[in-house]
Design an enzyme around this catalytic site. Sequence first.
Site, PDB file in Angstrom:
ATOM      1  N   GLU A   1       0.883  -1.174   0.000  1.00 25.12           N
ATOM      2  CA  GLU A   1       0.000   0.000   0.000  1.00 25.12           C
ATOM      3  C   GLU A   1       0.912   1.213   0.000  1.00 25.12           C
ATOM      4  OE1 GLU A   1      -3.391   0.299   0.072  1.00 25.12           O
ATOM      5  OE2 GLU A   1      -3.793  -1.848  -0.006  1.00 25.12           O
TER       6      GLU A   1
ATOM      7  N   GLU B   1       6.091  13.141  -4.078  1.00 27.91           N
ATOM      8  CA  GLU B   1       4.840  13.213  -3.319  1.00 27.91           C
ATOM      9  C   GLU B   1       5.044  14.256  -2.223  1.00 27.91           C
ATOM     10  OE1 GLU B   1       4.055   9.568  -1.248  1.00 27.91           O
ATOM     11  OE2 GLU B   1       2.125  10.249  -0.479  1.00 27.91           O
TER      12      GLU B   1
ATOM     13  N   CYS C   1      -1.991   9.638   2.517  1.00 27.44           N
ATOM     14  CA  CYS C   1      -1.576   9.060   1.227  1.00 27.44           C
ATOM     15  C   CYS C   1      -2.532   9.430   0.102  1.00 27.44           C
ATOM     16  CB  CYS C   1      -1.453   7.550   1.344  1.00 27.44           C
ATOM     17  SG  CYS C   1      -2.961   6.781   1.937  1.00 27.44           S
TER      18      CYS C   1
HETATM   19  P1  NAD Z   1       8.186   4.580   5.129  1.00 28.96           P
HETATM   20  O1  NAD Z   1       8.190   3.766   3.892  1.00 28.96           O
HETATM   21  O2  NAD Z   1       9.365   5.432   5.407  1.00 28.96           O
HETATM   22  O3  NAD Z   1       8.042   3.620   6.434  1.00 28.96           O
HETATM   23  C1  NAD Z   1       7.006   2.684   6.597  1.00 28.96           C
HETATM   24  C2  NAD Z   1       7.485   1.543   7.474  1.00 28.96           C
HETATM   25  O4  NAD Z   1       8.582   0.905   6.843  1.00 28.96           O
HETATM   26  C3  NAD Z   1       7.955   1.947   8.861  1.00 28.96           C
HETATM   27  O5  NAD Z   1       7.478   0.995   9.807  1.00 28.96           O
HETATM   28  C4  NAD Z   1       9.469   1.875   8.767  1.00 28.96           C
HETATM   29  O6  NAD Z   1      10.096   1.495   9.973  1.00 28.96           O
HETATM   30  C5  NAD Z   1       9.684   0.807   7.715  1.00 28.96           C
HETATM   31  N1  NAD Z   1      10.897   1.032   6.934  1.00 28.96           N
HETATM   32  C6  NAD Z   1      11.465   2.226   6.596  1.00 28.96           C
HETATM   33  N2  NAD Z   1      12.588   2.027   5.868  1.00 28.96           N
HETATM   34  C7  NAD Z   1      12.729   0.686   5.737  1.00 28.96           C
HETATM   35  C8  NAD Z   1      13.688  -0.153   5.095  1.00 28.96           C
HETATM   36  N3  NAD Z   1      14.725   0.364   4.458  1.00 28.96           N
HETATM   37  N4  NAD Z   1      13.510  -1.483   5.143  1.00 28.96           N
HETATM   38  C9  NAD Z   1      12.456  -2.016   5.793  1.00 28.96           C
HETATM   39  N5  NAD Z   1      11.503  -1.278   6.409  1.00 28.96           N
HETATM   40  C10 NAD Z   1      11.654   0.050   6.409  1.00 28.96           C
HETATM   41  O7  NAD Z   1       6.834   5.401   5.093  1.00 28.96           O
HETATM   42  P2  NAD Z   1       6.297   6.482   6.109  1.00 28.96           P
HETATM   43  O8  NAD Z   1       7.140   7.710   6.039  1.00 28.96           O
HETATM   44  O9  NAD Z   1       6.075   5.879   7.457  1.00 28.96           O
HETATM   45  O10 NAD Z   1       4.839   6.787   5.473  1.00 28.96           O
HETATM   46  C11 NAD Z   1       4.663   7.689   4.439  1.00 28.96           C
HETATM   47  C12 NAD Z   1       4.469   7.021   3.106  1.00 28.96           C
HETATM   48  O11 NAD Z   1       3.511   5.991   3.185  1.00 28.96           O
HETATM   49  C13 NAD Z   1       3.934   7.978   2.040  1.00 28.96           C
HETATM   50  O12 NAD Z   1       4.582   7.734   0.818  1.00 28.96           O
HETATM   51  C14 NAD Z   1       2.460   7.608   1.930  1.00 28.96           C
HETATM   52  O13 NAD Z   1       1.866   7.928   0.700  1.00 28.96           O
HETATM   53  C15 NAD Z   1       2.505   6.147   2.178  1.00 28.96           C
HETATM   54  N6  NAD Z   1       1.229   5.673   2.711  1.00 28.96           N
HETATM   55  C16 NAD Z   1       0.453   4.871   1.941  1.00 28.96           C
HETATM   56  C17 NAD Z   1      -0.786   4.453   2.415  1.00 28.96           C
HETATM   57  C18 NAD Z   1      -1.701   3.573   1.627  1.00 28.96           C
HETATM   58  O14 NAD Z   1      -2.622   3.025   2.228  1.00 28.96           O
HETATM   59  N7  NAD Z   1      -1.502   3.400   0.336  1.00 28.96           N
HETATM   60  C19 NAD Z   1      -1.185   4.845   3.684  1.00 28.96           C
HETATM   61  C20 NAD Z   1      -0.359   5.651   4.433  1.00 28.96           C
HETATM   62  C21 NAD Z   1       0.859   6.056   3.941  1.00 28.96           C
END
Ligand code: NAD
Length: 442
Positions: free
Chosen positions: A194, A318, A228
């Site tokens: 997602e 974004e 998002c």
């Molecule tokens: P992120 O990808 O930085 O982190 C999400 C999760 O992944 C966290 O738990 C983090 O600890 C983990 N993570 C981060 N780097 C990692 C790595 N290298 N390897 C493994 N895991 C890792 O995202 P964020 O900043 O928490 O959220 C924002 C993003 O999420 C935006 O792009 C937004 O559009 C998207 N988002 C999508 C939805 C959806 O339902 N489609 C919903 C909410 C947010």
Amino acid sequence: MKYKTDINFRKQSLIKLLNSILKHEDEIIEALDKDFKKPAFESVLTETNYVISDLKETIKNLKSWSKPKKVWPSILNFPSSDYIYSEPYGNVLIISPWNYPFNLAMCPLIAAVAAGNKVTLKPSELTPNTSSIISKIVRETFDNNHVVAILGDVGMAQELLKQRWDYIFFTGSVPVGKIIAKAAAENLTPVTLELGGKSPCIVDETANIAVAAKRIVWGKILNAGQTCVAPDYILVHKKVKKEFVNHLKLEIENALGENPEESTDFARIINLKNWERQIQLIENQNIIYGGQSNRDTFYLSPTLIDEPSLDSLLMKEEIFGPILPIISYQTKQEVEKIVNSFEKPLSFYLFTENKAYADEILSKFSFGGGCINDTAVHLANSRLPFGGVGHSGIGAYHGKFSFDVFSHKKSIVKKGTWLDIPTRYAPYGSKLNKIRKILKWL
Ligand code: NAD
């Protein structure tokens, strides 16, 4: 292993979870306030109540969702009874983001438990207060060899990804989504991703401008734009641009007053790193409204940017904050060119009174989901699957779709032995002509 086979056990576990959430609801709202000053109204609407409704719907429907579904058999198998069984994948990993930290950890968890899986949940490290309540609720509700919440940062997520899982459900950014997909590919683990992206919002010359501005401002200031499905940028018809911009300004003030920093209805940017990124995005841009900020509190006011260059950073990434770029257009071709210069978006919004244009947009562009004459509200209907396409994600959930995401669909044909039609068996001999006639007739 009771959770795998015993539907009643799954249901009781979800009822326990519901009671725990109801007991801790005020603490969750307080935690969200501590983490990024999320307004209580938004916390109830988009986090606690959302999760509670999802739980209630799942508890109510679990028995019927999990029952083997009888389907029409194929005449080629006559006589048979055919079924689809929903089988838990097994050991599931859920990694969630910070922006709707309770909702986006709990909703996948509910579905994974409902479908009979063993779950490891890694909530975001950027919302420590909410993640800590999540961990408390999980410990209070589940046996730790059934569901466990592991608090940790990126390093912890990377360690978890080294293990073998039967399913990975990830919500987060596109770059991290790619890392997850690569790790999953090692073991051919199925994934739901997602993700996000730049969601366009078109306002054409027939749109009801006052309503458009009000609904766009709502979708953009919710969670301070850190949603998002927030409208990322506006494409407005030149003829109505001036009127539209005036209405946007008016609606921001109607919602948050003249100084949004004083409003209790406006969240903060999650941390310094993201705040600095927002400030960088508006640097050297033509700010026509807002732009006030406070480094100490990670505050940025709702900010309107007029006609940014398509090559600027603001139009490359974004936004994920309260900044709204406004770009005018005169022809549909211009709209197409701009929208198609990005990957397929998670959401798409069109404000118009022209039904033919709405149909044209729906057939022309591929995107996760969206609304005609509104923003973000497609998430409110659990009968609609929610997810992206292409770079905005793989798979979709909500309501029954969530249960299906966490269930392998096993196809079973049940036959008796009392009748065994010989046509299919070798030696085929003269049966070829006979089978051709039968297949033609079917
Ligand atoms: P992120 O990808 O930085 O982190 C999400 C999760 O992944 C966290 O738990 C983090 O600890 C983990 N993570 C981060 N780097 C990692 C790595 N290298 N390897 C493994 N895991 C890792 O995202 P964020 O900043 O928490 O959220 C924002 C993003 O999420 C935006 O792009 C937004 O559009 C998207 N988002 C999508 C939805 C959806 O339902 N489609 C919903 C909410 C947010």
